[in-house]
Design an enzyme around this catalytic site. Structure first.
Site, PDB file in Angstrom:
ATOM      1  N   GLU A 195      -5.160  -8.288  -1.885  1.00 31.72           N
ATOM      2  CA  GLU A 195      -5.723  -8.236  -0.535  1.00 31.72           C
ATOM      3  C   GLU A 195      -7.103  -7.630  -0.620  1.00 31.72           C
ATOM      4  O   GLU A 195      -7.285  -6.561  -1.198  1.00 31.72           O
ATOM      5  CB  GLU A 195      -4.830  -7.407   0.388  1.00 31.72           C
ATOM      6  CG  GLU A 195      -5.299  -7.358   1.839  1.00 31.72           C
ATOM      7  CD  GLU A 195      -4.406  -6.470   2.701  1.00 31.72           C
ATOM      8  OE1 GLU A 195      -3.168  -6.655   2.656  1.00 31.72           O
ATOM      9  OE2 GLU A 195      -4.942  -5.584   3.406  1.00 31.72           O
ATOM     10  N   GLU A 200       0.809  -1.218   0.000  1.00 33.08           N
ATOM     11  CA  GLU A 200       0.000   0.000   0.000  1.00 33.08           C
ATOM     12  C   GLU A 200       0.846   1.274   0.000  1.00 33.08           C
ATOM     13  O   GLU A 200       0.590   2.218   0.739  1.00 33.08           O
ATOM     14  CB  GLU A 200      -1.004  -0.028   1.163  1.00 33.08           C
ATOM     15  CG  GLU A 200      -2.000  -1.162   0.989  1.00 33.08           C
ATOM     16  CD  GLU A 200      -3.044  -1.273   2.092  1.00 33.08           C
ATOM     17  OE1 GLU A 200      -2.932  -0.539   3.094  1.00 33.08           O
ATOM     18  OE2 GLU A 200      -3.959  -2.104   1.956  1.00 33.08           O
TER      19      GLU A 200
END
Length: 541
Positions: A315, A197
């Site tokens: 994810e 991220e």
């Protein structure tokens, strides 16, 4: 009382509730001669995260001891839950990934666990993965047949700038020695992923796409060097973050062909885990379809700038900040999760990683007992029934009837996934093969007389034995225990799914139904329907 008489009595007892429902006829068209997309063999994937037990959200601390660092690998139910998939893909990574050090001899820092405090990303210090723990993890992976994706720390050596971006080159020394150790031990890693991220505006930290791309080329060189004598070379994945069209485009331009094998993006489209509107979002077909735009734009980005790579959902937990208790770990979440598996596959997504296998409120397994939550069984049925080849479904029946079709895994025929989001509509589904003919697909409301005739046919069949040689379909109907959508017990064909007395994952057997008998999909239910004799040339083995 015989089984057939019992079923007949149950049907008769249910007449009042059945007749109170709205009955809608749905004709679905599946083209048996054309593949619209294709997944990897190990499409279903689950994550194991780094979060320690004192990671808390909304006055809850739902992680327990489920971390990569301290998960009880000797728990028999954990091993059995993974083995049930034969080769379950596990992605090891998460928010603290870019603060993980690897306890190789050359490490110049002390090797300690994560500490909570007013420092580091997300309020935690760096943490260190000891080589003894890495050995134990790989022993578990080997024993259970798991396929491993491991996320490498992509911030090591960088510094945070005044504007919040992390700058400077990546220090590859610690990762190099860790990968070298992994290769020397013969541990099988299917793919290495770089960072978590950090793409776009990032979550907690961000890195410029050009800088990221150049460091990916460095990691690619390390993999090529260290695996040059190995029979197989792991894939390289990135960036493990939320999709940003400009950032992903720039990453592909900088890396070029021969570096990245897959682009991994994350999905938390339901919002915060404490949002009281989670249930209504999950049951809203318009809301569920909004994520299609992300899949579509990512596909176009890959096609234009990186056709050598593929899309992965690296994810996806639905609701962020550990998910929502009695939503993410309850039956209702299956409407979101299985719809996501079906929808992502139609956009040529190769792998879909669920956050998490265990830990948080969105674990497929309970963090304390290791007993499966409802979505575990949904994932297991998908894994066993839905093959790699994705077929087109023409469905104009209702937006509340979500439908997906794949070639059946490991055998001829097709499998339908039907998700009924309606609270009161019961669908009577007819399947048509649109191959080599122009079929008009329409729908309509069945009259009571028509419905009763269909029901009589079903009652007639269940009251007598099927003739020899009759063709059947397999039906797996999933409902919540006692009709409670927030139940943590899933019911398959009327039987609650529970761990057996000898501690095993229960068998999930279908109901066999004559192929030409009516197919009923109850309100607020999920069904897998296998048609072994459906004429689909693209599905022939």
């Amino acid at each position: 009382m015989g089984v057939h008489k019992l079923v007949l009595c149950l049907l008769l007892l249910c007449f009042p509730s059945i007749l109170a429902q709205e009955i809608t006829r749905a004709i679905l068209g599946v083209h048996g001669g054309h593949i619209v997309a294709e997944t990897d063999e190990n499409y279903v994937c689950a994550t194991i995260d780094w979060w320690p037990h004192n990671k808390c959200d909304y006055n809850q601390c739902p992680w327990g001891y489920s971390s990569i660092m301290n998960l009880n690998l000797s728990h028999s139910l954990l091993a059995k839950a993974v083995q049930a998939f034969t080769h379950l893909r596990l992605r090891l990574g998460g928010s603290l990934e870019d603060q993980v050090l690897y306890g190789v001899p050359s490490l110049k820092h002390s090797c300690h666990p994560f500490w909570k405090g007013n420092y580091g990303l997300f309020g935690f210090s760096t943490g260190c993965l000891r080589l003894g723990r890495w050995d134990a993890l790989n022993n578990f992976f080997s024993k259970t047949g798991a396929v491993i994706t491991f996320g490498i720390n992509a911030l090591y050596g960088r510094q945070k700038s005044k504007d919040g971006a992390w700058i400077g080159p990546w220090d590859s020394s610690n990762a190099y020695d860790f990968i070298k150790y992994t290769v020397s031990k013969g541990y099988k890693i299917d793919s290495w992923e770089f960072g978590n991220e950090l793409s776009g505006s990032g979550v907690g930290a961000r890195v410029d796409a050009a800088r990221y791309g150049n460091d990916l080329k460095k990691l690619k060189g390390i993999i090529d060097e260290l695996y040059k004598s190995s029979p197989s070379k792991p894939s390289l994945l990135a960036p493990g973050g939320f999709f940003s069209e400009d950032w992903f485009t720039r990453l592909l331009q900088v890396t070029g062909p021969g570096v990245l094998n897959a682009l991994t993006h994350h999905i938390y489209n339901l919002g915060a885990g404490n949002d009281p509107n989670l249930p209504s979002k999950i049951l809203d077909p318009t809301f569920l379809s909004k994520i299609s735009k992300t899949f579509d734009v990512l596909n176009k980005t890959i096609h234009e700038y990186g056709p050598w790579t593929h899309a992965w959902v690296g994810e996806a937990g639905g609701a962020f900040n550990s998910g929502g208790h009695l939503v993410s770990d309850a039956f209702i979440d299956g409407f979101w999760y299985l719809d996501q598996l079906g929808l992502a596959a139609t956009y040529n997504t190769k792998v879909y990683c669920r956050q998490t296998l265990i830990g948080g409120n969105y674990g497929l397994l309970d963090k304390t007992t290791f007993v499966p939550n409802p979505d575990y069984y949904g994932a297991l049925l998908w894994n066993r029934l839905m093959g790699r080849k994705v077929l087109q479904v023409d469905n104009v029946a209702s937006p509340y009837l979500r439908s997906y079709a794949h070639c059946t895994k490991g055998r001829a025929g097709i499998t339908l996934l039907l998700i009924n989001l309606s609270k009161q509509t019961r669908f009577i589904v007819k399947l048509q093969n649109t191959m080599n003919k122009d079929v008009h697909i329409s729908n309509g409301i069945n009259s009571e007389g028509s419905f009763m005739r269909g029901l009589k046919k079903t009652v007639s069949w269940v009251g007598s034995k099927a003739s020899d040689g009759q063709l059947h379909r397999e039906e797996y109907h999933l409902t919540p225990k006692e009709g409670n959508l927030q139940s943590q017990t899933m019911v398959l064909n009327g039987i609650p799914l529970q761990i057996t007395e000898d501690g095993n994952i229960p068998n999930m057997e279908p109901v066999l139904v004559p192929v030409n008998s009516p197919l009923y999909i109850s309100p607020l239910s999920i069904s897998f329907i296998v048609f072994p004799n459906f004429d689909a040339p693209v599905c022939k083995l």
